[in-house]
Design a protein around this motif. Structure first.
Motif, PDB file in Angstrom:
ATOM      1  N   ASP A 144       0.745  -1.376  -0.050  1.00 41.79           N
ATOM      2  CA  ASP A 144      -0.081  -0.228  -0.082  1.00 41.79           C
ATOM      3  C   ASP A 144       0.865   1.221   0.084  1.00 41.79           C
ATOM      4  N   VAL A 182      -3.367  -0.549   8.687  1.00 38.03           N
ATOM      5  CA  VAL A 182      -3.158   0.732   8.547  1.00 38.03           C
ATOM      6  C   VAL A 182      -3.285   1.026   6.868  1.00 38.03           C
ATOM      7  N   THR A 183      -3.943   2.022   6.282  1.00 39.48           N
ATOM      8  CA  THR A 183      -4.309   2.229   5.089  1.00 39.48           C
ATOM      9  C   THR A 183      -4.343   3.557   4.610  1.00 39.48           C
ATOM     10  N   GLU A 197      -3.541  -5.544   3.809  1.00 33.97           N
ATOM     11  CA  GLU A 197      -4.860  -4.920   2.982  1.00 33.97           C
ATOM     12  C   GLU A 197      -5.734  -6.122   2.498  1.00 33.97           C
TER      13      GLU A 197
HETATM   14 CA   LIG Z   1      -1.402  -1.408   5.250  1.00 36.16          CA
END
Ligand SMILES: [Ca+2]
Ligand SMILES: [Ca+2]
Length: 363
Positions: A72, A128-129, A334
């Motif tokens: 990501d 976490v994105t 993800e």
């Molecule tokens: Ca991530």
């Protein structure tokens, strides 16, 4: 003849219960590591004002890794450090059924329990994105969303007695809402994926580039999920007056059996939405005013509504007197590129759509 409503003994308590005040004090504890808590006020629509509390040290180092395994654009090391800076501290309810615990899962779909742990201390997963960029007062910020997952092997359901079912049916029958769907939504079931989430942001080091310095990030909003996407959804957002610097760990209460997440002690927190409750009470009054129901029926309906809304269909919580950080915190990666053996997040009937559901929109 004048219309005077018959006196109802629990009127005052009903009014109070319609706007319950979360017991803030329950979540103000001295933290063993720092003894520090920061407080923030908020007013949340038709919900009561309450004050989430924060501690400042999670007390657990997160294992670091190189590269960007989930693809990501955020380095693994950065994701882990950032998640650790803002990981919640949990108040897990006492009184869980034997064998009901936090779980690990096989690296496959469908999501299948491998082992169970706890429930003390809790166990968590995170993601976490990147969310994008927004410019405020001339400064561009990069926004990230952190989901904190508390994954249980099962939900033991809300205990609803036959009497409660009858009172609920009587009250909701007035406004044409069938109880079956509500009861289904709060029934027991295998697996129980719960979560909270944090929206953080940091100034960009160069245009449209995320800062990889975890300490540059601050909390802009926190989301607590409770009965998410059901009729009894009690999920809430907290927006601080000023972004909160890390380390900051919001204290969360996880309700008994249902494991819904709250910013406060949720004992007896009503689950029937306020708008539905208000319509029911207004309908009862209208029926009495127009003479369709007599005094005795009026009281019977009020009693049914009070009992159903404020004694039966409520969350429960037994304070154990401790807030705990998750003992294990695993980055799931993800949805389209799971890492650390977390392919279970791709289950289309469970976490996959949950992780893709937008929680905040940047303008
Ligand atoms: Ca991530
Ligand atoms: Ca990454």
């Amino acid at each position: 003849m004048t219309n005077v409503a018959p006196t109802y003994v629990s009127q005052a308590s009903r009014d109070a219960a319609q706007n319950p005040k979360p017991t803030q004090d329950t979540f103000v504890y001295a933290n063993g590591a720092t003894g520090q808590y920061l407080k923030y006020n908020l007013a949340l629509g038709n919900l009561s004002t309450f004050t989430p509390s924060f501690s400042t040290n999670s007390g657990l180092a997160t294992p670091l890794g190189g590269g960007d395994a989930d693809g990501d654009g955020l380095p693994d090391t950065f994701e882990n450090q950032l998640a650790d800076l803002f990981t919640p501290a949990y108040h897990v309810s006492g009184g869980e059924q034997p064998g009901t615990s936090f779980a690990t899962f096989f690296d496959s779909v469908p999501q299948t329990v491998a082992e169970v742990f706890g429930p003390n201390p809790p166990r968590s997963y995170f993601r976490v994105t990147p969310m994008g960029f927004a410019t405020l007062s001339g400064t561009q910020y990069g926004f990230l969303r952190i989901d904190y997952l508390t994954l249980w092997n099962r939900d033991d359901g809300l205990a609803v007695s036959t009497s409660c079912r009858l009172q609920l049916a009587l009250a909701l029958g007035l406004v044409g809402i069938p109880v079956g769907q509500i009861l289904d939504g709060i029934a027991d079931h295998p697996l129980d994926n719960e979560r909270s989430a944090v929206l953080v942001a940091a100034p960009t080091p160069s245009p449209s580039t995320y800062s990889f310095d975890p300490n540059a990030y601050r909390i802009w909003s926190i989301y607590s999920s409770a009965h998410e996407n059901t009729f009894t959804d009690q999920s809430m957002y907290f927006f601080p007056d000023q972004p909160i610097p890390g380390p900051a760990h919001v204290l969360l209460g996880l309700s008994r059996a249902k494991h819904a997440t709250y910013f406060f002690n949720p004992e007896r927190w009503p689950l029937i939405p306020p708008i539905v409750r208000n319509i029911v009470y207004a309908t009862i009054t209208d029926l009495w005013l127009s003479g369709i129901i007599d005094d005795l029926e009026y009281l019977a309906y009020l009693f049914a509504a009070d009992t159903a809304f404020f004694s039966c269909i409520v969350d429960h919580f037994q304070e154990q007197g401790i807030d705990q950080y998750a003992e294990a915190r695993t980055n799931v990666g993800e949805p389209n590129q799971p890492i650390n053996g977390c392919h279970f997040i791709q289950d289309p009937n469970h976490l996959y759509p949950v992780l893709l559901r937008p929680l905040w929109q940047l303008n």
